[in-house]
Design a protein around this motif. Structure first.
Motif, short mmCIF file in Angstrom:
data_model
loop_
_atom_site.label_atom_id
_atom_site.label_comp_id
_atom_site.label_asym_id
_atom_site.label_seq_id
_atom_site.Cartn_x
_atom_site.Cartn_y
_atom_site.Cartn_z
N ILE A 183 0.35 -1.08 0.04
CA ILE A 183 -0.14 0.35 0.26
C ILE A 183 0.84 1.40 -0.18
CG2 ILE A 183 -1.49 1.63 1.39
CD1 ILE A 183 -2.79 -1.09 2.90
N ALA A 184 1.42 1.39 0.52
CA ALA A 184 2.78 2.56 0.85
C ALA A 184 3.64 2.83 -0.42
CB ALA A 184 3.44 1.73 2.29
N LEU A 185 3.88 1.25 -0.73
CA LEU A 185 4.56 1.77 -2.79
C LEU A 185 3.99 2.35 -3.57
CD1 LEU A 185 7.61 -1.80 -2.29
CD2 LEU A 185 7.31 1.32 -1.93
N HIS A 186 2.32 1.83 -3.16
CA HIS A 186 1.58 1.85 -4.51
C HIS A 186 0.34 3.48 -4.18
CE1 HIS A 186 3.09 -2.01 -5.89
NE2 HIS A 186 2.90 -2.00 -6.76
N VAL A 187 0.70 3.77 -3.56
CA VAL A 187 -0.60 5.07 -2.71
C VAL A 187 0.08 5.90 -3.41
CG1 VAL A 187 -0.03 5.06 -1.08
CG2 VAL A 187 -2.14 6.25 -1.69
N GLY A 188 -0.46 7.33 -3.74
CA GLY A 188 0.74 8.45 -4.08
C GLY A 188 0.48 9.10 -3.13
N ASP A 189 0.80 10.98 -3.76
CA ASP A 189 1.23 11.31 -2.39
C ASP A 189 -0.15 12.21 -2.03
OD1 ASP A 189 3.75 11.61 -1.90
OD2 ASP A 189 3.98 12.91 -3.45
N VAL A 190 -0.56 11.84 -0.36
CA VAL A 190 -2.58 12.27 -0.61
C VAL A 190 -2.24 12.94 1.42
CG1 VAL A 190 -3.16 9.82 -1.17
CG2 VAL A 190 -2.51 9.78 1.20
N SER A 191 -3.97 13.46 1.07
CA SER A 191 -3.70 14.28 2.89
C SER A 191 -4.86 13.15 3.23
CB SER A 191 -4.37 16.42 2.49
OG SER A 191 -4.95 15.81 3.40
N ALA A 192 -3.96 12.86 4.63
CA ALA A 192 -5.27 11.91 5.12
C ALA A 192 -4.72 11.79 6.63
CB ALA A 192 -5.25 10.33 4.79
N PRO A 193 -5.91 11.36 7.82
CA PRO A 193 -5.65 10.86 8.84
C PRO A 193 -4.17 10.82 9.40
CG PRO A 193 -8.39 10.95 8.41
CD PRO A 193 -6.89 10.70 6.81
N HIS A 194 -3.85 10.99 10.86
CA HIS A 194 -2.86 11.36 11.75
C HIS A 194 -2.00 9.66 11.22
CE1 HIS A 194 1.07 11.08 13.79
NE2 HIS A 194 0.53 10.05 14.80
N TYR A 195 -2.65 8.61 11.19
CA TYR A 195 -2.17 7.59 11.12
C TYR A 195 -1.78 6.70 10.10
CZ TYR A 195 -2.35 7.31 16.21
OH TYR A 195 -2.32 7.45 18.15
N VAL A 196 -2.80 7.01 8.67
CA VAL A 196 -2.93 6.88 8.23
C VAL A 196 -1.44 7.03 6.70
CG1 VAL A 196 -3.84 6.73 5.26
CG2 VAL A 196 -5.15 6.74 7.22
N MET A 197 -1.37 8.65 7.58
CA MET A 197 0.29 9.11 7.01
C MET A 197 1.28 8.52 7.87
SD MET A 197 -0.50 11.14 4.50
CE MET A 197 0.77 11.95 4.17
N GLU A 198 1.00 8.20 9.30
CA GLU A 198 2.68 6.89 9.57
C GLU A 198 2.46 5.91 9.09
OE1 GLU A 198 4.18 7.66 12.25
OE2 GLU A 198 3.44 9.90 12.38
N LEU A 199 0.87 5.27 8.26
CA LEU A 199 1.36 3.64 8.14
C LEU A 199 2.38 4.02 6.72
CD1 LEU A 199 0.51 1.32 7.81
CD2 LEU A 199 -1.62 1.62 6.84
N ILE A 200 1.48 5.06 5.71
CA ILE A 200 2.95 5.33 4.77
C ILE A 200 4.17 5.27 4.58
CG2 ILE A 200 2.77 6.65 2.86
CD1 ILE A 200 -0.43 6.97 2.97
N ALA A 201 4.10 6.10 6.01
CA ALA A 201 5.59 6.41 6.49
C ALA A 201 6.34 5.19 6.45
CB ALA A 201 5.71 7.43 7.22
N PHE A 202 5.73 4.52 7.74
CA PHE A 202 6.10 3.37 7.74
C PHE A 202 6.51 2.47 7.03
CE2 PHE A 202 5.28 -1.19 8.36
CZ PHE A 202 6.25 -1.71 9.91
N GLY A 203 5.79 2.59 5.97
CA GLY A 203 5.79 1.23 4.51
C GLY A 203 7.03 1.04 3.67
N ARG A 204 7.14 2.35 3.63
CA ARG A 204 7.96 3.37 2.89
C ARG A 204 9.41 3.29 3.32
NH1 ARG A 204 4.83 8.58 -0.05
NH2 ARG A 204 3.38 6.93 -1.25
#
Length: 258
Positions: A183-204
């Protein structure tokens, strides 16, 4: 029914009331008790309870009951209270479900709408569970490694149930980690709630994710070595398990301090 109501049902209801009191009376700038969020939380409660009852059914099977006996739960608790560990397992399973429901719902109340709230809560738990691969390694160090060495050196059989359950849990957590990574590698730059952004940063984060994958592989290798090593190479399995644990410690050091 007196025991069931007094020692089980009332504590479960009190736990729900504690969560409600926290949401109502504890101040918070980000708290959003809107009607859609409240309805979402109410809908989630029976879903969490259904999951809990599924695990209660599996617990009943271990004690000789069938899953359909969930319908007779009050009666079974009355019969086994104070005599079997079954009643405590049932109490804990439903209690933990209510705790997770409360945590999940709290995250929902921290967002503007229910959809982002659910996504935010799912992201929070996915982030936590992905890191639990490290927890599996720690369980191996504390509960698996030294007892395994002792049993191998004294000619006793290893705890196969522990090894199998550990491997199953490790596979589930690794699957979560893989999903998070994809998910983190294939999702683009999004504006999302805190934990969604944390999850994306973690996955990357290549260093962290790769270290967790390495730990996952070593966890699984420990289980395989413990299951099949004693039959194939005998006491030399102790050396193999020791090398695996040292590998886990090396990867963990790099993960935490690298």
């Amino acid at each position: 029914m007196r025991v069931f109501i007094k020692d089980y049902l009332i504590p479960w209801l009190l736990l729900i009331m504690v969560w409600v009191a926290i949401w109502i009376f504890v101040p918070g700038e980000e708290k959003n008790l809107s009607l859609p969020n409240v309805l979402s939380v109410l809908v989630l409660l029976p879903l969490f309870l259904l999951v809990a009852l599924y695990f209660v059914g599996k617990t009943l099977e271990r004690y000789g009951y069938s899953r359909k006996d969930v319908r007779r739960l009050p009666e079974i608790i009355e019969k086994t209270h104070g005599r079997l560990y079954l009643s405590k397992e049932i109490f804990d399973t439903i209690g933990w479900a209510l705790i997770f429901w409360g945590l999940f719902s709290t995250v929902i109340f921290m967002t503007e709408g229910p959809l982002w709230g659910v996504a935010n809560a799912v992201a929070m738990f996915a982030w936590i569970f992905a890191f639990f691969v490290l927890l599996v390694s720690m369980v191996i160090w504390v509960l698996g490694f030294l007892p395994a060495l002792y049993k191998l050196l004294t000619g006793r059989e290893l705890n196969r149930d522990f090894l199998v359950e550990m491997m199953k849990l490790n596979l589930v957590l690794t699957a979560i980690l893989i999903v998070v990574r994809l998910i983190a590698l294939h999702v683009g730059d999004v504006s999302a709630p805190h934990y969604v952004m944390e999850l994306i940063a973690f996955g990357r984060n290549d260093r962290v994710v790769n270290s967790l994958f390495e730990l996952s592989a070593l966890n699984f290798l420990f289980g395989l070595a413990g299951l099949y090593g004693p039959r194939k190479i005998g006491k030399a399995t102790a050396l193999l398990l020791t090398l695996i644990v040292f590998g886990q410690l090396w990867v963990t050091w790099g993960l935490l301090f690298g």
